[in-house]
Design an enzyme around this catalytic site. Structure first.
Site, mmCIF file in Angstrom:
data_model
loop_
_atom_site.group_PDB
_atom_site.id
_atom_site.type_symbol
_atom_site.label_atom_id
_atom_site.label_comp_id
_atom_site.label_asym_id
_atom_site.label_seq_id
_atom_site.Cartn_x
_atom_site.Cartn_y
_atom_site.Cartn_z
ATOM 1 N N LYS A 57 30.080 0.003 15.732
ATOM 2 C CA LYS A 57 29.483 -0.214 17.048
ATOM 3 C C LYS A 57 29.154 -1.692 17.174
ATOM 4 O O LYS A 57 28.536 -2.258 16.257
ATOM 5 C CB LYS A 57 28.182 0.597 17.192
ATOM 6 C CG LYS A 57 28.358 2.085 16.997
ATOM 7 C CD LYS A 57 27.057 2.839 17.182
ATOM 8 C CE LYS A 57 26.046 2.652 16.068
ATOM 9 N NZ LYS A 57 26.445 3.113 14.747
ATOM 10 N N CYS B 128 35.656 0.172 24.796
ATOM 11 C CA CYS B 128 36.181 1.392 24.169
ATOM 12 C C CYS B 128 36.074 2.644 25.037
ATOM 13 O O CYS B 128 37.097 3.246 25.368
ATOM 14 C CB CYS B 128 35.484 1.614 22.831
ATOM 15 S SG CYS B 128 35.952 0.380 21.611
HETATM 16 N N1 LIG Z 1 35.254 -3.443 19.887
HETATM 17 C C1 LIG Z 1 34.877 -2.307 19.330
HETATM 18 O O1 LIG Z 1 33.685 -1.978 19.266
HETATM 19 C C2 LIG Z 1 35.894 -1.361 18.752
HETATM 20 C C3 LIG Z 1 35.458 -0.322 17.905
HETATM 21 C C4 LIG Z 1 36.408 0.532 17.369
HETATM 22 C C5 LIG Z 1 37.746 0.386 17.681
HETATM 23 N N2 LIG Z 1 38.134 -0.625 18.523
HETATM 24 C C6 LIG Z 1 39.567 -0.763 18.791
HETATM 25 O O2 LIG Z 1 40.071 -1.812 17.967
HETATM 26 C C7 LIG Z 1 41.075 -2.559 18.661
HETATM 27 C C8 LIG Z 1 40.676 -4.023 18.724
HETATM 28 O O3 LIG Z 1 39.499 -4.119 19.500
HETATM 29 P P1 LIG Z 1 38.640 -5.462 19.542
HETATM 30 O O4 LIG Z 1 37.442 -5.156 20.385
HETATM 31 O O5 LIG Z 1 38.452 -5.962 18.168
HETATM 32 O O6 LIG Z 1 39.657 -6.400 20.344
HETATM 33 P P2 LIG Z 1 39.564 -7.981 20.610
HETATM 34 O O7 LIG Z 1 40.191 -8.200 21.906
HETATM 35 O O8 LIG Z 1 38.155 -8.437 20.365
HETATM 36 O O9 LIG Z 1 40.452 -8.603 19.438
HETATM 37 C C9 LIG Z 1 41.840 -8.541 19.379
HETATM 38 C C10 LIG Z 1 42.341 -9.824 18.743
HETATM 39 O O10 LIG Z 1 43.738 -9.701 18.497
HETATM 40 C C11 LIG Z 1 44.336 -10.967 18.746
HETATM 41 N N3 LIG Z 1 45.795 -10.755 18.902
HETATM 42 C C12 LIG Z 1 46.470 -10.222 19.960
HETATM 43 N N4 LIG Z 1 47.789 -10.158 19.703
HETATM 44 C C13 LIG Z 1 47.968 -10.639 18.438
HETATM 45 C C14 LIG Z 1 49.104 -10.819 17.591
HETATM 46 N N5 LIG Z 1 50.315 -10.466 17.977
HETATM 47 N N6 LIG Z 1 48.889 -11.357 16.367
HETATM 48 C C15 LIG Z 1 47.651 -11.703 15.965
HETATM 49 N N7 LIG Z 1 46.539 -11.551 16.715
HETATM 50 C C16 LIG Z 1 46.691 -11.019 17.942
HETATM 51 C C17 LIG Z 1 43.597 -11.484 19.961
HETATM 52 O O11 LIG Z 1 43.729 -12.880 20.103
HETATM 53 C C18 LIG Z 1 42.154 -11.063 19.603
HETATM 54 O O12 LIG Z 1 41.471 -12.060 18.867
HETATM 55 C C19 LIG Z 1 41.232 -1.881 20.013
HETATM 56 O O13 LIG Z 1 42.267 -0.941 19.944
HETATM 57 C C20 LIG Z 1 39.910 -1.175 20.208
HETATM 58 O O14 LIG Z 1 40.015 -0.056 21.026
HETATM 59 C C21 LIG Z 1 37.245 -1.514 19.053
#
Ligand SMILES: NC(=O)c1ccc[n+]([C@@H]2O[C@H](COP(=O)([O-])OP(=O)(O)OC[C@H]3O[C@@H](n4cnc5c(N)ncnc54)[C@H](O)[C@@H]3O)[C@@H](O)[C@H]2O)c1
Length: 439
Positions: free
Chosen positions: A152, A261
């Site tokens: 979270k 999410c």
């Molecule tokens: N944020 C949360 O609380 C949370 C919790 C559980 C699951 N998730 C899931 O995890 C995933 C990521 O979420 P997030 O919130 O961390 O996303 P985010 O947008 O904060 O981070 C994603 C990162 O990936 C990078 N990126 C994109 N394409 C890329 C590539 N080809 N190579 C390297 N880097 C690349 C972006 O620049 C960014 O820094 C999502 O599917 C989300 O649903 C998120």
């Protein structure tokens, strides 16, 4: 173990840093060069308690580094965690294009067998598709494991280090074992590691988030009914939450759920139901209730001011989608701000951590206040949207002095009715009778 993390956002960064902290050698890859530069200098690009300290310590220990070079990261890791964003497309389906790009880089650059782990939240069948996509182009074995993340924002480090459970979905027993071993340091408290089929793990993540979102939409629906009957939703909650079968969590009425999410995952699950030809009405209703709920604070304001919001000055406390984060993705405050601006109101916003993100999105359309009380100066009303701790026991006398009209819309039901009455506020809640000072 040598680990690479593809995507160093909220999930990837926390995962990489916590794995480095238990002794693994971790390389974090991101396409965002500025982010990589800041991280390499020991600065955390997001507000997440405890994270920057861990980044600095592990950089210094030489177990963590960041790069924009896919070849460097993909060659380094025996295990490659994919933690790339899967934002919703206009139709609500998750966009898997970024994940596919990463899979293609792995296919092109892998110099030996690897285990790929999808941390991102992805629809059932994605692991299988990615594995086949790589197998068609790469001579090395790259089995795909699903290891959904349940952290979270706001308590992400602690959640990763002390998870309720770890879910590992795999079709390849050896790959599952590698990922299980990586997690053993985090389950010394006997939290279960659930090893299951890959598709089941993919579904678990959506099922869990939708169950939580469903509780929020449910209590919001009950709160709206309470409003109609003049019932205090807190009385109803007291009777609900003390039932051990129902429990206490995620039953707080408010302006709807937000964040990166719940909104996206509920819609994605609805799509999965529809595509599978299974009745999706329950899941669709969770989303629809939330869409309506996010308008509620605006509709209440408009009614209170007889539809005349043009030129009204409205203070908004709390922009982040929840306390303890600077994340404003899908935040209910944005729906309110957007509707207020459309109606011609002037918005004065304060948030302890999210103002910069708001400014990036809204520029000079909104007034920003570093000090909460300054947002109140001359305002016709205050709307409390996100319940940061510092808003819970404020100086009500000072608030009264600064507001032009002592009107509060308490979107989180944090202010006691007696306190509001004592200080002479008019206060409107969600699912609770309003406090109206005697004329
Ligand atoms: N944020 C949360 O609380 C949370 C919790 C559980 C699951 N998730 C899931 O995890 C995933 C990521 O979420 P997030 O919130 O961390 O996303 P985010 O947008 O904060 O981070 C994603 C990162 O990936 C990078 N990126 C994109 N394409 C890329 C590539 N080809 N190579 C390297 N880097 C690349 C972006 O620049 C960014 O820094 C999502 O599917 C989300 O649903 C998120």
């Amino acid at each position: 173990m040598k680990v690479s993390i593809v995507g160093t956002g909220y999930v990837g960064l926390v995962t990489g840093v916590c794995l480095a902290d238990t002794g693994n050698h971790v390389v974090g890859l991101d396409v965002d060069a500025e982010k990589v530069e800041r991280l390499s200098a020991g600065h955390c690009p997001i507000f997440e308690p405890g994270l920057e300290e861990l980044i600095t310590a592990n950089l210094r220990a030489g177990r963590l580094r960041f790069t924009t070079d896919p070849a460097e990261a993909i060659r380094h890791g025996e295990v490659l965690f994919l933690a790339i964003g899967t934002p919703p497309l206009p139709d609500g389906k998750p966009n898997l294009a970024y994940l596919e790009q990463a899979a293609d880089s792995i296919a092109e650059l892998a110099d030996g067998p690897k285990v790929a782990v999808i941390k991102s939240t992805v629809p059932v069948g994605t692991g299988e598709k990615m594995e086949k996509r790589i197998a068609a182009k790469c001579k090395h074995a790259v089995p795909f494991v699903s290891n959904p993340e349940f952290l979270k924002e706001g308590t992400a480090v602690d959640d990763f280090q002390r998870p309720d459970r770890v879910v590992i979905g795999a079709e390849d027993a050896a790959a599952a074992e590698v990922i299980r071993e990586l997690h053993l340091p985090f389950v010394r408290n006997q939290a279960p590691i659930i090893v299951c089929r890959r598709a089941a793990a993919e579904l678990i993540k959506y099922a869990a988030n939708t169950a939580l979102a469903m509780r929020i939409s449910y209590i919001n629906a009950i709160a709206n009914l309470c409003d109609r009957f003049g019932i205090d939703v807190n009385d109803v909650r007291a009777g609900l939450m003390t039932d051990a079968r129902i429990g206490r969590r995620f039953l707080y009425p408010g302006p709807g759920y937000g964040g990166s999410c719940f909104p996206k995952d509920v819609q994605a699950l609805a799509h999965t139901f529809q595509e599978a030809g299974v009745d999706a009405s329950l899941i669709e209703a969770v989303h629809q209730v939330n869409v309506r709920q996010r308008r509620l604070l605006f509709d209440r304001l408009r009614t209170r001011f007889d539809g005349a919001l043009r030129g009204k000055r409205v203070a908004v406390w709390g922009i982040a989608f929840k306390p303890q984060t600077d994340d404003i993705r899908e935040a209910p405050a944005l729906t309110l701000i957007e509707l207020l601006l459309e109606a011609g109101a002037e918005v004065h916003a304060h948030d302890p951590e999210a103002l910069e993100n708001l400014r990036t999105q809204y520029g000079d359309r909104v007034h920003y206040h570093e000090v909460a009380y300054e947002a109140l100066d001359g305002a016709d009303a205050l709307v409390l949207v996100t319940e940061w701790n510092e808003f819970r026991s404020p100086n009500f006398e000072e608030m009264r002095r600064r507001l032009r009209q002592p009107i509060i819309f308490d979107g989180r039901n944090v202010y006691a009715s007696e306190t509001m009455a004592r200080h002479g506020f008019e206060c409107h809640y969600i699912g609770r009778p309003s406090v109206i000072p005697k004329a």
